[in-house]
Design a protein around this motif. Structure first.
Motif, PDB file in Angstrom:
ATOM      1  N   MET A 197       2.146   7.409  -7.887  1.00  0.00           N
ATOM      2  CA  MET A 197       1.850   6.025  -7.449  1.00  0.00           C
ATOM      3  C   MET A 197       2.135   4.972  -8.689  1.00  0.00           C
ATOM      4  SD  MET A 197      -0.481   5.670  -4.667  1.00  0.00           S
ATOM      5  CE  MET A 197      -1.338   6.625  -3.610  1.00  0.00           C
TER       6      MET A 197
ATOM      7  N   THR B 274       0.717  -1.352  -0.053  1.00  0.00           N
ATOM      8  CA  THR B 274       0.098   0.085  -0.052  1.00  0.00           C
ATOM      9  C   THR B 274       0.833   1.263   0.031  1.00  0.00           C
ATOM     10  OG1 THR B 274      -0.164  -0.033   2.483  1.00  0.00           O
ATOM     11  CG2 THR B 274      -1.939  -1.132   1.250  1.00  0.00           C
ATOM     12  N   ILE B 275       0.578   2.294  -0.704  1.00  0.00           N
ATOM     13  CA  ILE B 275       1.132   3.421  -0.825  1.00  0.00           C
ATOM     14  C   ILE B 275       0.155   4.587  -0.467  1.00  0.00           C
ATOM     15  CG2 ILE B 275       2.437   5.034  -2.235  1.00  0.00           C
ATOM     16  CD1 ILE B 275       3.518   2.733  -3.720  1.00  0.00           C
ATOM     17  N   THR B 276       0.581   5.423   0.421  1.00  0.00           N
ATOM     18  CA  THR B 276      -0.308   6.581   0.969  1.00  0.00           C
ATOM     19  C   THR B 276       0.522   7.772   0.658  1.00  0.00           C
ATOM     20  OG1 THR B 276      -1.067   5.336   2.594  1.00  0.00           O
ATOM     21  CG2 THR B 276      -1.555   7.532   2.713  1.00  0.00           C
ATOM     22  N   ILE B 277      -0.017   8.872  -0.080  1.00  0.00           N
ATOM     23  CA  ILE B 277       0.700   9.761  -0.297  1.00  0.00           C
ATOM     24  C   ILE B 277       0.162  11.087   0.191  1.00  0.00           C
ATOM     25  CG2 ILE B 277       2.446   8.890  -1.892  1.00  0.00           C
ATOM     26  CD1 ILE B 277       0.933  10.160  -4.053  1.00  0.00           C
TER      27      ILE B 277
ATOM     28  N   LEU C 151       3.574   7.379   2.749  1.00  0.00           N
ATOM     29  CA  LEU C 151       4.112   6.173   3.519  1.00  0.00           C
ATOM     30  C   LEU C 151       4.055   4.708   2.659  1.00  0.00           C
ATOM     31  CD1 LEU C 151       2.876   5.100   7.006  1.00  0.00           C
ATOM     32  CD2 LEU C 151       2.153   3.689   5.057  1.00  0.00           C
TER      33      LEU C 151
ATOM     34  N   ALA D 278      -0.316  12.727  -7.688  1.00  0.00           N
ATOM     35  CA  ALA D 278      -0.491  11.722  -6.831  1.00  0.00           C
ATOM     36  C   ALA D 278      -0.573  10.370  -7.756  1.00  0.00           C
ATOM     37  CB  ALA D 278      -1.628  11.859  -6.294  1.00  0.00           C
TER      38      ALA D 278
ATOM     39  N   ALA E 109       4.105   0.708   2.451  1.00  0.00           N
ATOM     40  CA  ALA E 109       3.998  -0.408   3.318  1.00  0.00           C
ATOM     41  C   ALA E 109       3.960  -1.720   2.191  1.00  0.00           C
ATOM     42  CB  ALA E 109       2.893  -0.573   4.276  1.00  0.00           C
TER      43      ALA E 109
ATOM     44  N   THR F 292      -0.580  14.967  -1.292  1.00  0.00           N
ATOM     45  CA  THR F 292      -0.234  16.097  -1.964  1.00  0.00           C
ATOM     46  C   THR F 292      -1.394  16.779  -2.573  1.00  0.00           C
ATOM     47  OG1 THR F 292       0.668  16.480  -4.513  1.00  0.00           O
ATOM     48  CG2 THR F 292      -0.195  14.364  -3.776  1.00  0.00           C
TER      49      THR F 292
END
Lengths: 130, 306
Positions: free
Chosen positions: B24, B9-12, B164, B20, B166, B14
């Motif tokens: 991703m 998982t990728i959280t950004i 973040l 974004a 994960a 912006t």
């Protein structure tokens, strides 16, 4: 190579990869939506504490004060901007109109979140390890 | 190692949806690329080429594979061999789903193949060579953390300043969340009774990574004894000192590898090593006693409802 041949030439690893990539892409979409909700409200935090909450579709202008300075937040036509910031660099003013995201004024320790407040503040867990 | 067998998982954060999306895509592509290089089970991965040529010849590898192997050897040296990616011949004869424990004799026989000193690197020509036939490198204890690092690098290149990543339990955070707070990561309780994802503590991360190795991730119980996937390279059997080890450091490649190495070393030596490395960590030993590095004070919060 026909489609059938292409499919039959894939390995188990290829297929796992494909399924994963689909899942990952979907997870990405979900997370973007989570971080950047497209509608909702405006929440203003002073020194980490939420002090004001407004709906994005109601125009208003509000002055926000902290022990370190002040600024004025203008909400108009579902957009938000900062005007008349007390700091010198005026970075938050230069950010202009924001439709979603966050405007942070570090010198005054004020942040303006557009598109909904954070969920339950500190207690929210962003990821899990183990 | 199945890098992609796991949820990424990728959280950004912006203010630009376009950016974004682009970020991703780049970050996921980077992790995908690393999987094709480092996947233990894929016939075509560089790792598999190195393994197939064990005892035969050196194999030319990409800079990424070279870097992971280098960091793995570095971690082996720092942990006195407690972390060792040449554990492959041993780990491959266990099956934690089918509850297969290898014969004692077989474990003993393969031990001579577990030795990181038998990995030969030629940085100039970018080659890796396993000196003994039958050797197998398994990068499962380091590649996910490395992938999290590289994904974060990609996000930063695009101009993302907060986010973040994960890769399973290997979590890397950078920048701050909206509102100026750090990222909150929950550490799983190794002996949760009700829910499998019960959290025992939360830590705040700012520009840091965290990884956890636990004896509850892949294991089976046989005759009342727990057999799990973290093998002691010295004995070939599951390491006995800990239930769970979490390590916090700047780089995911180190948190991933050191969490395994420290697990094998046990709580006392483990905390000492973490301190000497300037890392932070939390260890739950085999009796359930919790040890932390002094630097973790104030950054960790234990949940009360367990």
């Amino acid at each position: 190579m026909s489609l059938r041949q292409t499919i039959s030439s894939t390995t188990l690893g290829d297929r796992i990869l494909l399924v994963f990539l689909l899942l990952a892409s979907f997870a990405g979409i979900v997370f973007i939506k989570d971080v950047l909700p497209s509608s909702g409200g405006v929440s203003i935090e002073v020194q980490g504490k939420t002090t004001h909450r407004y709906l994005l579709n109601q125009n208003r202008t509000v002055r926000v004060e902290s022990p370190y300075g002040h600024l004025t937040v203008e909400i108009r036509e579902r957009k938000v901007r900062v005007i008349n910031a007390s700091c010198q660099n005026k970075l938050c003013e230069h950010q202009g109109w924001v439709t979603r995201g966050v405007i942070i004024c570090l010198p005054a320790r004020i942040s303006v979140s557009v598109g909904g407040p954070e969920k339950s503040g500190d207690k929210r867990i962003d990821a899990t390890t183990g | 190692m199945v890098l992609m067998d796991t949820l990424v998982t990728i959280t950004i954060v912006t203010d630009s949806a376009d950016r974004a999306e682009k970020a991703m895509d780049k970050a996921f592509a980077e992790i995908g690329k690393l999987d094709t290089l480092l996947n233990f089970f894929s016939e075509k991965s560089e790792l598999s080429m190195v393994n197939k040529n064990a005892g035969l010849s050196e194999v030319k590898v990409s800079p990424e594979t070279m870097e992971v192997v280098e960091k793995a050897i570095e971690t082996s040296e720092k942990t006195g061999g407690a972390f060792d990616v040449t554990i492959g011949p041993e780990i491959s004869q266990w099956n934690f789903v089918l509850k297969i424990k290898p014969q004692d004799e077989s474990i003993k026989r393969r031990l001579r193949l577990v030795n990181y000193k038998l990995i030969q690197l030629d940085k100039g020509r970018s080659t890796v060579h396993l000196k003994e036939k039958g050797m197998l490198m398994d990068l499962g204890g380091i590649a996910k953390g490395y992938a999290a690092d590289k994904a974060v690098d990609e996000l930063k290149k695009i101009g993302i300043t907060s986010g973040l990543v994960a890769v399973a339990g290997e979590v890397k955070a950078f920048g701050r969340k909206p509102g100026g707070k750090g990222w909150t990561v929950g550490i799983r309780n190794p002996r949760s009774t009700e829910k499998s994802d019960e959290i025992m503590a939360t830590v705040q991360l700012n520009d840091a990574a965290i990884s956890t190795s636990g004896d509850y991730q892949r294991y089976f119980i046989l005759d009342g004894k727990r057999f799990h996937h973290i093998l002691d390279p010295e004995t070939g059997y599951p390491a006995q000192g800990c239930q769970s080890v979490s390590v916090i450091a700047r780089d995911g490649v180190y948190t991933d590898a050191f969490s395994t190495g420290v697990f094998v070393l046990g709580p006392k030596k483990g905390i000492e090593l973490l301190q000497s490395m300037g890392f932070e960590g939390l260890i739950v030993d085999k009796d359930g006693t919790i040890y932390t590095t002094p630097g973790l004070k104030g950054k960790i919060e234990f949940t009360t409802n367990h």
